[in-house]
Motif scaffolding. Structure first.
Motif, short mmCIF file in Angstrom:
data_model
loop_
_atom_site.label_atom_id
_atom_site.label_comp_id
_atom_site.label_asym_id
_atom_site.label_seq_id
_atom_site.Cartn_x
_atom_site.Cartn_y
_atom_site.Cartn_z
N SER A 13 0.86 -1.18 0.00
CA SER A 13 0.00 0.00 0.00
C SER A 13 0.89 1.23 0.00
O SER A 13 2.12 1.13 0.07
CB SER A 13 -0.93 -0.01 1.22
OG SER A 13 -0.17 0.01 2.41
N THR A 14 0.30 2.39 -0.08
CA THR A 14 1.05 3.63 -0.12
C THR A 14 1.93 3.77 1.13
O THR A 14 1.47 3.54 2.24
CB THR A 14 0.08 4.83 -0.20
OG1 THR A 14 -0.74 4.67 -1.36
CG2 THR A 14 0.84 6.14 -0.29
N THR A 16 3.34 5.59 3.90
CA THR A 16 3.04 6.80 4.67
C THR A 16 4.08 6.91 5.78
O THR A 16 4.70 5.91 6.16
CB THR A 16 1.64 6.71 5.31
OG1 THR A 16 1.63 5.61 6.23
CG2 THR A 16 0.56 6.52 4.25
N PRO A 17 4.26 8.10 6.33
CA PRO A 17 5.18 8.22 7.47
C PRO A 17 4.80 7.29 8.62
O PRO A 17 5.68 6.73 9.29
CB PRO A 17 5.06 9.69 7.87
CG PRO A 17 4.65 10.39 6.62
CD PRO A 17 3.76 9.40 5.90
N GLU A 18 3.52 7.08 8.84
CA GLU A 18 3.06 6.20 9.91
C GLU A 18 3.46 4.75 9.65
O GLU A 18 3.86 4.03 10.58
CB GLU A 18 1.54 6.31 10.09
CG GLU A 18 1.05 7.68 10.54
CD GLU A 18 0.98 8.71 9.40
OE1 GLU A 18 1.00 9.91 9.73
OE2 GLU A 18 0.94 8.34 8.22
N ASP A 45 7.52 3.32 -3.69
CA ASP A 45 6.91 2.12 -3.08
C ASP A 45 7.93 1.02 -2.84
O ASP A 45 7.56 -0.13 -2.63
CB ASP A 45 5.77 1.61 -3.97
CG ASP A 45 6.25 1.00 -5.28
OD1 ASP A 45 7.37 1.32 -5.72
OD2 ASP A 45 5.49 0.22 -5.88
#
Length: 142
Positions: A13-14, A16-18, A45
């Motif tokens: 999936s994308t 993200t910083p999280e 990715d």
């Protein structure tokens, strides 16, 4: 016996910083107890990671990563027995290649982007060595 394993994967999936922080936090929590050190690079990715430690611990972690639903297209780029660690100072160092000079990437690949799927494991390791030499690695834990 110490080993070094280098692999690449694509994020399911994308990124993200999280998501990145979750992976790093999990690594930094579990790796010291298992004697594993290493470095995680990411861009777009793509993940590229080096794991160092005892053969059983590194192989078990790699197999866990290969089954992790956050990763797809997991590919082993290099595996070798080693005399000493290159990444002994990092429970899991990190490099966000979006913040690295593109000429550094171009030095080790056809294009100024991270794509370990088309290059050699040796070229990917040379890039990581240069990232350490240029102090591009974050998260040092002495």
């Amino acid at each position: 016996m110490l080993v070094r394993l280098l692999y690449a994967s694509r994020a399911s999936s994308t990124l993200t910083p999280e998501l990145i922080e979750g992976i790093l936090a999990q690594s930094r929590q579990h790796n010291p107890a298992n004697g594993i050190t290493g470095i995680l690079c990411y861009s777009g990715d793509i993940f590229m990671q080096v794991l160092e430690g005892g053969r059983d611990a590194v192989c078990e972690l790699y197999n866990h990563i290969a089954r992790d639903d956050r990763h797809s297209n997991v590919r082993l780029l290099s595996y070798e027995e080693i005399q000493e660690r290159r990444f002994a100072s990092w429970t899991m160092g990190q490099v966000n290649l979006a913040k690295v000079n593109p000429s550094l990437l171009l030095k080790h690949s056809e294009k100024p982007t991270l794509d370990p799927f088309v290059g050699s494991g040796a070229a990917s390791m040379a890039l990581l060595d240069e990232l350490i030499a240029t102090a591009s690695v974050l998260g040092k834990a002495c």
